[in-house]
Design a protein around this motif. Structure first.
Motif, mmCIF file in Angstrom:
data_model
loop_
_atom_site.group_PDB
_atom_site.id
_atom_site.type_symbol
_atom_site.label_atom_id
_atom_site.label_comp_id
_atom_site.label_asym_id
_atom_site.label_seq_id
_atom_site.Cartn_x
_atom_site.Cartn_y
_atom_site.Cartn_z
ATOM 1 N N THR A 153 35.272 48.168 36.073
ATOM 2 C CA THR A 153 33.993 47.642 35.634
ATOM 3 C C THR A 153 33.391 46.770 36.731
ATOM 4 O OG1 THR A 153 34.973 45.650 34.686
ATOM 5 C CG2 THR A 153 34.811 47.579 33.240
ATOM 6 N N LYS A 154 32.149 46.422 36.555
ATOM 7 C CA LYS A 154 31.472 45.518 37.495
ATOM 8 C C LYS A 154 32.221 44.199 37.562
ATOM 9 C CE LYS A 154 27.020 43.186 38.215
ATOM 10 N NZ LYS A 154 25.644 42.995 37.667
ATOM 11 N N GLU A 155 32.694 43.732 36.394
ATOM 12 C CA GLU A 155 33.425 42.474 36.334
ATOM 13 C C GLU A 155 34.757 42.569 37.083
ATOM 14 O OE1 GLU A 155 30.336 42.624 33.480
ATOM 15 O OE2 GLU A 155 32.035 43.998 33.738
ATOM 16 N N GLU A 156 35.414 43.725 36.996
ATOM 17 C CA GLU A 156 36.693 43.885 37.678
ATOM 18 C C GLU A 156 36.520 43.956 39.198
ATOM 19 O OE1 GLU A 156 39.855 46.024 34.746
ATOM 20 O OE2 GLU A 156 38.170 47.268 35.390
ATOM 21 N N LYS A 157 35.435 44.567 39.639
ATOM 22 C CA LYS A 157 35.163 44.575 41.080
ATOM 23 C C LYS A 157 34.947 43.151 41.581
ATOM 24 C CE LYS A 157 32.101 46.357 44.700
ATOM 25 N NZ LYS A 157 30.900 47.167 45.004
ATOM 26 N N ASP A 158 34.237 42.361 40.798
ATOM 27 C CA ASP A 158 34.007 40.966 41.174
ATOM 28 C C ASP A 158 35.329 40.198 41.193
ATOM 29 O OD1 ASP A 158 32.274 38.500 41.537
ATOM 30 O OD2 ASP A 158 33.247 38.000 39.628
ATOM 31 N N LEU A 159 36.192 40.449 40.205
ATOM 32 C CA LEU A 159 37.500 39.792 40.155
ATOM 33 C C LEU A 159 38.328 40.142 41.393
ATOM 34 C CD1 LEU A 159 39.683 38.172 38.635
ATOM 35 C CD2 LEU A 159 40.328 40.302 37.483
ATOM 36 N N LEU A 160 38.313 41.416 41.769
ATOM 37 C CA LEU A 160 39.052 41.853 42.958
ATOM 38 C C LEU A 160 38.497 41.170 44.207
ATOM 39 C CD1 LEU A 160 41.189 43.688 44.230
ATOM 40 C CD2 LEU A 160 39.470 45.517 44.323
ATOM 41 N N ALA A 161 37.179 41.078 44.293
ATOM 42 C CA ALA A 161 36.550 40.432 45.450
ATOM 43 C C ALA A 161 36.894 38.947 45.503
ATOM 44 C CB ALA A 161 35.039 40.625 45.399
ATOM 45 N N ARG A 162 37.004 38.318 44.337
ATOM 46 C CA ARG A 162 37.374 36.897 44.301
ATOM 47 C C ARG A 162 38.826 36.699 44.744
ATOM 48 N NH1 ARG A 162 37.127 35.153 39.023
ATOM 49 N NH2 ARG A 162 36.161 36.978 38.074
ATOM 50 N N LEU A 163 39.692 37.635 44.380
ATOM 51 C CA LEU A 163 41.079 37.571 44.842
ATOM 52 C C LEU A 163 41.133 37.697 46.361
ATOM 53 C CD1 LEU A 163 44.170 37.600 44.184
ATOM 54 C CD2 LEU A 163 43.986 40.110 44.215
ATOM 55 N N ILE A 164 40.386 38.660 46.897
ATOM 56 C CA ILE A 164 40.354 38.869 48.348
ATOM 57 C C ILE A 164 39.816 37.622 49.058
ATOM 58 C CG2 ILE A 164 39.275 40.216 50.191
ATOM 59 C CD1 ILE A 164 39.300 42.620 48.231
ATOM 60 N N THR A 165 38.774 37.013 48.494
ATOM 61 C CA THR A 165 38.198 35.800 49.068
ATOM 62 C C THR A 165 39.234 34.689 49.127
ATOM 63 O OG1 THR A 165 35.989 36.350 48.209
ATOM 64 C CG2 THR A 165 36.389 34.048 48.808
ATOM 65 N N ALA A 166 39.953 34.508 48.018
ATOM 66 C CA ALA A 166 40.941 33.427 47.938
ATOM 67 C C ALA A 166 42.137 33.663 48.853
ATOM 68 C CB ALA A 166 41.417 33.274 46.492
ATOM 69 N N GLU A 167 42.515 34.920 49.038
ATOM 70 C CA GLU A 167 43.724 35.243 49.787
ATOM 71 C C GLU A 167 43.486 35.452 51.284
ATOM 72 O OE1 GLU A 167 46.535 34.834 48.470
ATOM 73 O OE2 GLU A 167 47.084 36.280 46.920
ATOM 74 N N ALA A 168 42.309 35.933 51.673
ATOM 75 C CA ALA A 168 42.173 36.399 53.051
ATOM 76 C C ALA A 168 40.930 35.916 53.792
ATOM 77 C CB ALA A 168 42.211 37.925 53.071
ATOM 78 N N THR A 169 40.289 34.855 53.303
ATOM 79 C CA THR A 169 39.166 34.315 54.068
ATOM 80 C C THR A 169 39.665 33.856 55.434
ATOM 81 O OG1 THR A 169 37.940 33.597 52.100
ATOM 82 C CG2 THR A 169 37.445 32.461 54.168
ATOM 83 N N GLY A 170 38.991 34.287 56.495
ATOM 84 C CA GLY A 170 39.402 33.940 57.848
ATOM 85 C C GLY A 170 40.353 34.937 58.480
ATOM 86 N N GLN A 171 40.795 35.931 57.683
ATOM 87 C CA GLN A 171 41.691 36.964 58.192
ATOM 88 C C GLN A 171 40.875 38.201 58.584
ATOM 89 O OE1 GLN A 171 45.113 36.512 58.705
ATOM 90 N NE2 GLN A 171 44.359 34.428 58.341
ATOM 91 N N PRO A 172 41.447 39.128 59.348
ATOM 92 C CA PRO A 172 40.720 40.338 59.748
ATOM 93 C C PRO A 172 40.219 41.126 58.533
ATOM 94 C CG PRO A 172 42.730 40.109 61.012
ATOM 95 C CD PRO A 172 42.798 39.067 59.934
ATOM 96 N N TYR A 173 39.143 41.852 58.755
ATOM 97 C CA TYR A 173 38.552 42.631 57.667
ATOM 98 C C TYR A 173 39.558 43.625 57.075
ATOM 99 C CZ TYR A 173 35.274 45.605 55.121
ATOM 100 O OH TYR A 173 34.627 46.310 54.132
ATOM 101 N N ASN A 174 40.380 44.246 57.931
ATOM 102 C CA ASN A 174 41.377 45.189 57.437
ATOM 103 C C ASN A 174 42.346 44.534 56.465
ATOM 104 O OD1 ASN A 174 40.569 47.585 58.500
ATOM 105 N ND2 ASN A 174 42.007 47.621 60.202
ATOM 106 N N ALA A 175 42.644 43.252 56.670
ATOM 107 C CA ALA A 175 43.527 42.525 55.758
ATOM 108 C C ALA A 175 42.877 42.411 54.385
ATOM 109 C CB ALA A 175 43.851 41.143 56.309
#
Length: 272
Positions: A153-175
């Motif tokens: 769902t749209k909400e799940e895509k946002d949740l996944l993006a929030r996880l990525i933001t929290a885990e990998a901000t400042g890391q390479p895009y591939n990460a």
């Protein structure tokens, strides 16, 4: 309708009938485990924190391991030949949710044993639950298979993006894309819950799978680049190369380091 489809429908109807007959309608008692929160319990049982607090006369959100909570859910009586997977499938819930609700981390079952069926309300038959789920999916913004490798769902895509933001901000895009890939890999695996939401909020045995869920960083807004990375992962990009876990290379967790390494981008290590 051809004969094969007719047979499948008859068999499905028979299975539903058997499941309904062998399920006892009742309220359940859930025992709080380490790292539980009212929010996670409400997600597991598809209810609200307010409802749980009201039912149990709780004045705050504080709960303790070993505490017993009354929860609206069905109780299933195990029959000879049952397995956890069969019970979960018959009741349209994930194996992970069934294990969590019952703190059941082994596969052993005994006839007559009682199991909580999370997310199935007392008085709701399996057929009614399936119909309700179908209606909710139709009303949601669920993406077609042509758009993603898993439904979301749209909400799940946002949740996944929030996880990525929290885990990998400042890391390479591939990460970033690879972290999304790990979540997608888990959704596709029979060993993990089958939705993005359930995978990210999974707490098997009381252990959080993703640190941002535990520390609350999951609730921070997603960055634009993380949203882009989440979209790529949902469309099938997987720089993690089939990984099921990831961690920072400063980790001292020997169990994680013992697993097969599939990729590393910046400080993020991916293993399976």
């Amino acid at each position: 309708m051809n004969k094969l489809k007719s047979v499948r429908i008859v068999l499905t109807a028979s299975l539903l009938s058997l499941t309904i007959c062998s399920t006892t309608v009742s309220a359940a008692t859930y025992k709080v485990v380490k790292n539980d929160t009212l929010f996670n319990i409400s997600k597991l049982f598809k209810t609200s924190v307010t409802s749980i607090k009201k039912t149990n006369n709780l004045k705050s959100d504080n709960i303790n391991p070993g505490q017993k909570l009354k929860i609206s859910a069905k109780i299933y009586t195990v029959k000879a030949g049952d397995t956890l997977s069969k019970i979960a499938k018959a009741n349209k819930i994930t194996l992970g949710a069934l294990r969590k609700a019952n703190s059941k981390w082994t596969d052993s079952l005994k006839a007559g044993q009682k199991l909580i069926i999370p997310g199935v309300k007392p008085g709701t038959t399996v057929s009614q639950k399936v119909e309700a789920a179908s209606t909710m999916r139709a009303a949601s913004t669920m993406k077609a298979a042509s758009d993603g490798v898993i439904p979301y769902t749209k909400e799940e895509k946002d949740l996944l993006a929030r996880l990525i933001t929290a885990e990998a901000t400042g890391q390479p895009y591939n990460a970033m894309v690879a972290i999304g890939g790990v979540v997608v890999n888990r959704v596709q695996s029979k060993e993990w819950p089958d939705t993005i939401n359930d995978v990210i909020y999974d707490v098997p045995g009381g252990y959080y799978q993703f640190t941002p869920v535990k520390n609350g960083y999951i609730n921070k807004p997603a960055s634009s680049i993380a949203i882009k990375a989440a979209g790529e992962a949902l469309r099938g990009a997987d720089p993690s190369k089939g990984a099921m876990f990831y961690f920072d290379d400063s980790s001292t967790n020997k169990w994680l380091w013992s697993k097969t390494k599939t990729a590393q981008y910046g400080k993020m290590v991916f293993v399976k």
